[in-house]
Design a protein around this motif. Structure first.
Motif, PDB file in Angstrom:
ATOM      1  N   TYR A 167      10.298 -23.970 -18.436  1.00 26.31           N
ATOM      2  CA  TYR A 167      11.235 -24.883 -19.093  1.00 26.31           C
ATOM      3  C   TYR A 167      11.926 -25.793 -18.083  1.00 26.31           C
ATOM      4  CZ  TYR A 167      10.197 -21.688 -22.837  1.00 26.31           C
ATOM      5  OH  TYR A 167       9.518 -20.939 -23.762  1.00 26.31           O
ATOM      6  N   GLY A 207      15.170 -34.187 -27.433  1.00 24.03           N
ATOM      7  CA  GLY A 207      13.876 -33.836 -28.017  1.00 24.03           C
ATOM      8  C   GLY A 207      13.128 -32.804 -27.188  1.00 24.03           C
ATOM      9  N   ASP A 208      13.199 -32.929 -25.871  1.00 21.59           N
ATOM     10  CA  ASP A 208      12.530 -31.976 -24.984  1.00 21.59           C
ATOM     11  C   ASP A 208      13.247 -30.625 -24.986  1.00 21.59           C
ATOM     12  OD1 ASP A 208      10.488 -33.786 -23.322  1.00 21.59           O
ATOM     13  OD2 ASP A 208      12.339 -34.895 -23.647  1.00 21.59           O
ATOM     14  N   LYS A 210      14.899 -29.408 -27.542  1.00 21.16           N
ATOM     15  CA  LYS A 210      14.539 -28.815 -28.836  1.00 21.16           C
ATOM     16  C   LYS A 210      13.140 -28.195 -28.777  1.00 21.16           C
ATOM     17  CE  LYS A 210      13.831 -30.164 -33.678  1.00 21.16           C
ATOM     18  NZ  LYS A 210      13.920 -31.281 -34.648  1.00 21.16           N
ATOM     19  N   THR A 211      12.197 -28.912 -28.166  1.00 19.54           N
ATOM     20  CA  THR A 211      10.839 -28.375 -28.012  1.00 19.54           C
ATOM     21  C   THR A 211      10.849 -27.091 -27.188  1.00 19.54           C
ATOM     22  OG1 THR A 211       9.891 -30.600 -28.145  1.00 19.54           O
ATOM     23  CG2 THR A 211       8.520 -28.878 -27.151  1.00 19.54           C
ATOM     24  N   SER A 212      11.646 -27.073 -26.130  1.00 20.42           N
ATOM     25  CA  SER A 212      11.737 -25.885 -25.275  1.00 20.42           C
ATOM     26  C   SER A 212      12.294 -24.689 -26.040  1.00 20.42           C
ATOM     27  CB  SER A 212      12.625 -26.183 -24.058  1.00 20.42           C
ATOM     28  OG  SER A 212      12.068 -27.196 -23.261  1.00 20.42           O
ATOM     29  N   LEU A 214      12.098 -24.158 -29.286  1.00 20.37           N
ATOM     30  CA  LEU A 214      11.071 -23.702 -30.227  1.00 20.37           C
ATOM     31  C   LEU A 214       9.984 -22.917 -29.501  1.00 20.37           C
ATOM     32  CD1 LEU A 214      10.689 -26.873 -32.500  1.00 20.37           C
ATOM     33  CD2 LEU A 214      11.801 -24.714 -33.081  1.00 20.37           C
ATOM     34  N   LEU A 215       9.606 -23.363 -28.310  1.00 18.40           N
ATOM     35  CA  LEU A 215       8.609 -22.629 -27.523  1.00 18.40           C
ATOM     36  C   LEU A 215       9.147 -21.268 -27.090  1.00 18.40           C
ATOM     37  CD1 LEU A 215       7.174 -25.487 -25.265  1.00 18.40           C
ATOM     38  CD2 LEU A 215       5.981 -24.286 -27.105  1.00 18.40           C
ATOM     39  N   SER A 274      11.223 -20.758 -36.629  1.00 14.60           N
ATOM     40  CA  SER A 274      10.935 -22.134 -36.242  1.00 14.60           C
ATOM     41  C   SER A 274      11.565 -23.109 -37.227  1.00 14.60           C
ATOM     42  CB  SER A 274       9.424 -22.358 -36.170  1.00 14.60           C
ATOM     43  OG  SER A 274       8.843 -21.576 -35.148  1.00 14.60           O
ATOM     44  N   ASN A 278      14.589 -25.666 -36.387  1.00 15.55           N
ATOM     45  CA  ASN A 278      14.438 -27.095 -36.655  1.00 15.55           C
ATOM     46  C   ASN A 278      15.594 -27.640 -37.476  1.00 15.55           C
ATOM     47  OD1 ASN A 278      12.158 -28.530 -35.547  1.00 15.55           O
ATOM     48  ND2 ASN A 278      10.848 -27.068 -36.609  1.00 15.55           N
ATOM     49  N   GLU A 285      17.120 -38.418 -32.441  1.00 13.19           N
ATOM     50  CA  GLU A 285      16.813 -38.557 -31.020  1.00 13.19           C
ATOM     51  C   GLU A 285      17.031 -39.992 -30.562  1.00 13.19           C
ATOM     52  OE1 GLU A 285      12.953 -37.089 -30.119  1.00 13.19           O
ATOM     53  OE2 GLU A 285      13.177 -35.278 -31.336  1.00 13.19           O
TER      54      GLU A 285
END
Length: 288
Positions: A167, A207-208, A210-212, A214-215, A274, A278, A285
């Motif tokens: 991350y 956005g990044d 948030k992606t992290s 979720l991962l 997930s 979300n 963003e």
């Protein structure tokens, strides 16, 4: 887009679609079907309807494993992503050595989870483990690290440590893409230091982040090797997670139908959290 272009696109996407279908969707669909059967994987394959799912709701070990998995998920979101953000912000603030720190922090990701598990098993060893050797060297008594109260935390530490660098790289890459114009304009407005991080950097990389998150959530549900190598879910199921319990039921207990049911439960949890994440992290963003 012309018809010829669509054909070329489909041609290049076809291998990925086939591989995904064969190695992801087909096994998942097969697991769903298998979850409605009582099966030992070889000779017995009897349809039992929702009996496995009823058993799942009554299995105390499943409840323990689910709570342990959710706790590791919480640690992953807070510490893996949180430390990744902090380290990325610190490294971005230095002028020289970014590539060095990028390599150092990412290195644990490249190590096999089994190797990390064996390393931490040696750390926690009561007689000759590194932690107890350090305690003895400084005049303290040896500690039993793997107890029912501490075992989950003991396996969570290497899980967190392994993927902080993952991350970190994601966030650092996102920060490096922010144009300098934003910071220059902010400096003219008198925004510096910590305010710059809060009002400029974090909104632009949301956005990044948030992606992290979720991962991290989905990754926590797949934890298996580290827990299996370090504790095998013990003592007394205190560090049991859904991955280790599914493995135990499927391959040790030869209950393939019930193991498939646990696998379906893991997927359901992944989809559920997930969607929740979300919704909670929904934010417009900022583009640049």
């Amino acid at each position: 887009m012309q018809k010829g272009d669509r054909g070329v696109i489909f041609f290049f996407l076809l291998p990925a679609v086939l591989l995904t279908g064969v190695f992801l969707y087909y096994p998942f669909i097969h697991s769903i079907i298998k979850s409605f059967y009582y099966s030992d994987g070889m000779f017995i394959n009897r349809f039992v309807g929702i009996e496995n799912y009823i058993r799942l709701t009554q299995d105390e070990v499943v409840k323990i494993a689910t709570l342990n998995t959710l706790e590791i998920m919480l640690y992953a979101v807070i510490f893996q992503v949180g430390l990744g953000i902090v380290l990325a912000l610190l490294v971005d603030s230095i002028r020289f050595g970014k590539n060095f720190f990028r390599s150092v922090f990412f290195f644990p990701v490249a190590i096999s989870a089994t190797a990390i598990g064996l390393m931490f098993t040696l750390f926690y060893n009561y007689d000759n483990g590194m932690l107890n050797q350090l305690l003895v060297r400084f005049g303290f008594e040896k500690v039993v690290w793997m107890t029912e109260e501490t075992s989950l935390l003991a396996v969570a530490v290497p899980v967190i440590w392994q993927y902080v660098g993952f991350y970190f790289v994601i966030i650092l890459t996102a920060i490096s893409k922010i144009p300098d114009d934003f910071y220059e304009a902010a400096q003219l407005e008198g925004i510096t230091g910590f305010q710059k991080t809060i009002y400029i950097t974090l909104p632009l990389i949301w956005g990044d982040v948030k992606t992290s998150i979720l991962l991290a959530i989905t990754g926590a549900l797949k934890v298996f090797e580290l827990v299996y190598v370090i504790s095998s879910g013990g003592p007394a199921n205190s560090s049991e997670v859904l991955g280790t319990y599914m493995y135990q039921k499927t391959f040790t207990g030869q209950a393939f139908g019930y193991g498939a049911t646990i696998a379906v439960w893991i997927v359901i949890l992944g989809l559920l959290f997930s969607v929740i994440a979300n919704r909670l992290l929904k934010k417009e963003e900022i583009t640049y």
